[in-house]
Design an enzyme around this catalytic site. Structure first.
Site, PDB file in Angstrom:
ATOM      1  CG  ASN A  10      57.771  25.196  65.101  1.00  0.00           C
ATOM      2  OD1 ASN A  10      58.993  25.072  65.182  1.00  0.00           O
ATOM      3  ND2 ASN A  10      57.184  26.335  64.778  1.00  0.00           N
ATOM      4  CD1 TRP A  11      59.695  19.971  69.117  1.00  0.00           C
ATOM      5  CD2 TRP A  11      61.845  19.428  69.454  1.00  0.00           C
ATOM      6  NE1 TRP A  11      59.761  18.629  69.386  1.00  0.00           N
ATOM      7  CE2 TRP A  11      61.062  18.262  69.591  1.00  0.00           C
ATOM      8  CE3 TRP A  11      63.232  19.323  69.608  1.00  0.00           C
ATOM      9  CZ2 TRP A  11      61.624  17.021  69.895  1.00  0.00           C
ATOM     10  CZ3 TRP A  11      63.792  18.092  69.896  1.00  0.00           C
ATOM     11  CH2 TRP A  11      62.992  16.953  70.045  1.00  0.00           C
ATOM     12  CE  LYS A  12      56.724  28.214  67.758  1.00  0.00           C
ATOM     13  NZ  LYS A  12      55.804  29.326  68.056  1.00  0.00           N
ATOM     14  CG  HIS A  97      56.811  29.594  62.105  1.00  0.00           C
ATOM     15  ND1 HIS A  97      56.808  30.659  62.968  1.00  0.00           N
ATOM     16  CD2 HIS A  97      55.979  28.656  62.637  1.00  0.00           C
ATOM     17  CE1 HIS A  97      56.015  30.371  63.987  1.00  0.00           C
ATOM     18  NE2 HIS A  97      55.501  29.169  63.816  1.00  0.00           N
ATOM     19  CD  GLU A  99      57.603  31.904  66.277  1.00  0.00           C
ATOM     20  OE1 GLU A  99      58.510  31.047  66.226  1.00  0.00           O
ATOM     21  OE2 GLU A  99      56.561  31.744  66.936  1.00  0.00           O
ATOM     22  CD  GLU A 169      51.759  27.739  62.631  1.00  0.00           C
ATOM     23  OE1 GLU A 169      51.667  26.900  63.520  1.00  0.00           O
ATOM     24  OE2 GLU A 169      52.785  28.388  62.425  1.00  0.00           O
ATOM     25  N   GLY A 175      51.275  31.091  70.305  1.00  0.00           N
ATOM     26  CA  GLY A 175      51.917  31.316  71.590  1.00  0.00           C
ATOM     27  C   GLY A 175      51.146  32.258  72.495  1.00  0.00           C
ATOM     28  CB  SER A 215      47.006  28.567  71.299  1.00  0.00           C
ATOM     29  OG  SER A 215      47.899  29.666  71.495  1.00  0.00           O
ATOM     30  N   GLY A 236      53.375  24.264  68.634  1.00  0.00           N
ATOM     31  CA  GLY A 236      54.554  24.879  69.244  1.00  0.00           C
ATOM     32  C   GLY A 236      54.680  24.456  70.695  1.00  0.00           C
ATOM     33  N   GLY A 237      54.159  25.285  71.592  1.00  0.00           N
ATOM     34  CA  GLY A 237      54.322  25.056  73.025  1.00  0.00           C
ATOM     35  C   GLY A 237      54.008  23.636  73.477  1.00  0.00           C
TER      36      GLY A 237
END
Ligand code: PGA
Length: 254
Positions: A10-12, A97, A99, A169, A175, A215, A236-237
């Site tokens: 998930n590149w966001k 998601h 966010e 999640e 994150g 994470s 993500g990261g």
């Protein structure tokens, strides 16, 4: 029942169109050894999808987006339809998601509309759920997960489940570097599967892949993925560096 693992990045809001081909090609090369054994997906900002699809052509990597609208077309300034994503070559779309729930007013009801539209259009929906730290600390984990599954997946049929992936999640793990323990994640995944079973039947619920997200990294992926109901990761990261992402894919390929 053995479910094929699925690792999705998930590149966001992180990668520009001009940077997209290099990252997708890096992921394809670094994950080539797992091709066919693990589903490998990069979910990118919508504007990156065409470049990502072009770069992924001929590799084992599939491309997805990070959101979609429920209407097919019309006066919805700034929105992207499922038909547009399909036309651009996307196969997956993330829905709901945390966010989007936190910053953009997404609710279980709008998650449901988006998920059903994505599945009906022929995309695979990666539907995200998960509790906040306050909810967990207040002992509301089960209630929140049940509600998110029951409302978010309302009217999703057993047949639709062929194009459904669920991502658990926990919001406090996203994150933050604070990963859920394998046991904490397994407990939530089992609850998600049993809640889903009440909606679509136990046999179908056994076929649906449930990813863990929050994470996940090369160093902790193997322990999480060893759990019975953990069928992959939403990353993500660590999806922004091909080597890190590939490390997670390798952990899923064993
Ligand atoms: P993270 O993000 O891996 O950076 O914690 C996961 C996600 O938000 O999907």
């Amino acid at each position: 029942m053995s479910r094929k693992k699925i690792i999705a990045g998930n590149w966001k809001m992180n990668v520009k169109p001009s940077e997209t081909a290099a990252l997708v090609k890096g992921v394809a090369e670094a994950t080539a050894a797992a091709a066919g054994r693990v589903d490998v997906v990069c979910c990118t900002p919508a504007i990156d999808v065409p470049a990502a699809v072009a770069a992924a052509a001929g590799t084992g990597v599939e491309i997805g987006a990070e959101n979609c609208h429920w209407e097919d077309h019309g006066a919805f300034t700034g929105e992207i339809s499922t038909g547009m994503l399909l036309d651009a070559g996307a196969k997956y779309v993330i829905v709901g998601h945390s966010e989007r729930r936190q910053y953009f007013g997404e609710t279980d009801e709008t998650v449901n509309r988006r998920a059903r539209a994505a599945i009906a259009a022929g995309l695979t929906a990666i539907v995200c759920i998960g509790e906040t730290l306050e909810e967990r600390d207040a002992g509301r984990l089960q209630e929140v997960i049940r509600r998110q599954v029951n409302v978010g997946l309302k009217d999703v049929s057993a047949a639709d489940c062929a194009r459904l992936v669920i991502a658990y999640e926990p919001v406090w793990a996203i994150g933050t570097g604070r990963t859920a323990t394998p046991d904490q994640a397994q407990e939530a995944h089992a609850l998600i599967r049993s809640t889903l079973a009440a909606l679509v039947g136990a046999e179908t619920a056994e076929t649906v892949r449930i990813q863990y997200g929050g994470s996940m990294k090369p160093g902790n992926a193997a322990d999480l993925l060893a759990k019975k109901d953990i069928d992959g990761g939403l990353i993500g990261g660590a999806s922004l560096k091909a080597a890190d992402f590939a490390g997670i894919v390798a952990a899923a390929a064993v």
